[in-house]
Design an enzyme around this catalytic site. Structure first.
Site, PDB file in Angstrom:
ATOM      1  N   GLY A   1       0.766  -1.236   0.000  1.00 14.39           N
ATOM      2  CA  GLY A   1       0.000   0.000   0.000  1.00 14.39           C
ATOM      3  C   GLY A   1       0.799   1.289   0.000  1.00 14.39           C
TER       4      GLY A   1
ATOM      5  CG  ASN B   1       1.515   3.442  -5.712  1.00 10.92           C
ATOM      6  OD1 ASN B   1       1.849   4.459  -6.315  1.00 10.92           O
ATOM      7  ND2 ASN B   1       2.151   2.288  -5.858  1.00 10.92           N
TER       8      ASN B   1
ATOM      9  CG  LEU C   1      -2.463  -8.554  -7.136  1.00  9.78           C
ATOM     10  CD1 LEU C   1      -1.617  -9.615  -6.457  1.00  9.78           C
ATOM     11  CD2 LEU C   1      -1.724  -7.993  -8.348  1.00  9.78           C
TER      12      LEU C   1
ATOM     13  CG  ASN D   1      -4.168  -0.923 -12.566  1.00 12.78           C
ATOM     14  OD1 ASN D   1      -3.914  -0.957 -11.349  1.00 12.78           O
ATOM     15  ND2 ASN D   1      -3.589  -1.747 -13.427  1.00 12.78           N
TER      16      ASN D   1
ATOM     17  CG  HIS E   1       1.270  -2.503 -15.762  1.00 14.42           C
ATOM     18  ND1 HIS E   1       0.812  -3.667 -15.185  1.00 14.42           N
ATOM     19  CD2 HIS E   1       2.326  -2.862 -16.537  1.00 14.42           C
ATOM     20  CE1 HIS E   1       1.554  -4.672 -15.604  1.00 14.42           C
ATOM     21  NE2 HIS E   1       2.481  -4.222 -16.415  1.00 14.42           N
TER      22      HIS E   1
ATOM     23  CD  GLU F   1       4.073   2.144  -9.350  1.00 15.71           C
ATOM     24  OE1 GLU F   1       3.770   1.314 -10.201  1.00 15.71           O
ATOM     25  OE2 GLU F   1       4.182   1.856  -8.145  1.00 15.71           O
TER      26      GLU F   1
HETATM   27  C1  GRF Z   1       2.795  -0.941  -7.859  1.00 16.17           C
HETATM   28  O1  GRF Z   1       4.082  -1.121  -8.325  1.00 16.17           O
HETATM   29  C2  GRF Z   1       1.814  -0.853  -9.009  1.00 16.17           C
HETATM   30  O2  GRF Z   1       2.392  -0.509 -10.211  1.00 16.17           O
HETATM   31  C3  GRF Z   1       1.290  -2.258  -9.119  1.00 16.17           C
HETATM   32  O3  GRF Z   1       1.300  -2.762  -7.824  1.00 16.17           O
HETATM   33  C4  GRF Z   1       2.299  -2.121  -7.047  1.00 16.17           C
HETATM   34  C5  GRF Z   1       1.689  -1.727  -5.747  1.00 16.17           C
HETATM   35  O4  GRF Z   1       2.639  -1.266  -4.839  1.00 16.17           O
HETATM   36  N1  GRF Z   1      -0.006  -2.242  -9.777  1.00 16.17           N
HETATM   37  P1  GRF Z   1       2.192  -0.664  -3.438  1.00 16.17           P
HETATM   38  O5  GRF Z   1       1.389  -1.740  -2.711  1.00 16.17           O
HETATM   39  O6  GRF Z   1       1.391   0.553  -3.679  1.00 16.17           O
HETATM   40  O7  GRF Z   1       3.476  -0.374  -2.731  1.00 16.17           O
END
Ligand code: GRF
Length: 202
Positions: free
Chosen positions: A23, A25, A95, A112, A114, A184
């Site tokens: 988490g 992000n 996922l 989303n 990626h 990100e």
């Molecule tokens: C990220 O790298 C994103 O690109 C992918 O899943 C990862 C999630 O990372 N879809 P986090 O849980 O936010 O650290």
């Protein structure tokens, strides 16, 4: 004389973040929008009761929802999310495939991120280190991030934003993962803010 003050009745945009993992992000979103009067992160959704993102939500006092698999693939919790007033959904390391009822209830309102440059290195099973290992195995010169709308296929919806970087010598899956995470965190909340402000009527 009493001058009437014009107060437009602007509804805040209520965002749910779906995440299955650590988490980082989601955390970034929470911090980025903390003082935003128009956009609120009002719900953290996960399919895993032990996901790190849930402790982040608890610390931030943001309500959480743990998804039950059968129900999710039946109705996508669409009615429930609407009843909570959710306007927009951000996937951040989530996922499961998004089921049709949820796509229908939130048309062009699910995005989303990626960890590579789509349309390459996406699709089923392409998550986490597997993505970076595939990029290295193909001896790519560049990698990056892709923010896109979500549709009925994995990593397939319209691309909203990409940011690239050049691979260095001796790059590893771990070093790529770190660089990608950095990008990100720097761009995902900003791009979503831009998107939401552009389409005020989400
Ligand atoms: C990220 O790298 C994103 O690109 C992918 O899943 C990862 C999630 O990372 N879809 P986090 O849980 O936010 O650290």
């Amino acid at each position: 004389m009493n001058k009437e003050v014009f107060k437009p009745n602007i509804k805040t945009i209520s965002v749910a973040i779906f995440a299955s993992g650590q988490g980082s992000n989601a955390k970034q979103f929470i911090h980025f929008f903390r003082n935003n009067s128009k956009i609120k992160i009002n719900l953290i959704v996960s399919n895993k009761s032990q996901a790190g993102v849930l402790s982040i939500a608890a610390n931030e006092q943001i309500p959480t929802l743990i998804l039950e698999k059968n129900k999710f693939f039946e109705d996508g919790y669409a009615t429930y999310l609407k009843s909570l007033g959710i306007d927009f959904i951000v996937l951040a390391g989530f996922l499961w495939m998004i089921p049709e009822p949820l796509l229908v209830a939130f048309p062009n309102k699910i995005v989303n991120i990626h960890p590579a440059l789509l349309p390459r290195y996406g699709g089923k099973g392409m998550y986490g280190k597997a993505v970076h290992q595939a990029v290295l195995a193909a001896e790519e010169k560049e990698s990056g991030i892709t923010i896109h709308y979500v549709d009925e296929k994995y990593d397939n919806g319209q691309i909203i934003f990409q940011k690239k970087f050049r691979l260095q010598k001796n790059e590893t899956a771990e070093s790529l993962e770190e660089k990608v995470h950095h990008l990100e965190h720097a761009f995902y909340p900003k791009i979503v803010e831009k998107l939401l402000m552009k389409n005020q009527k989400v």
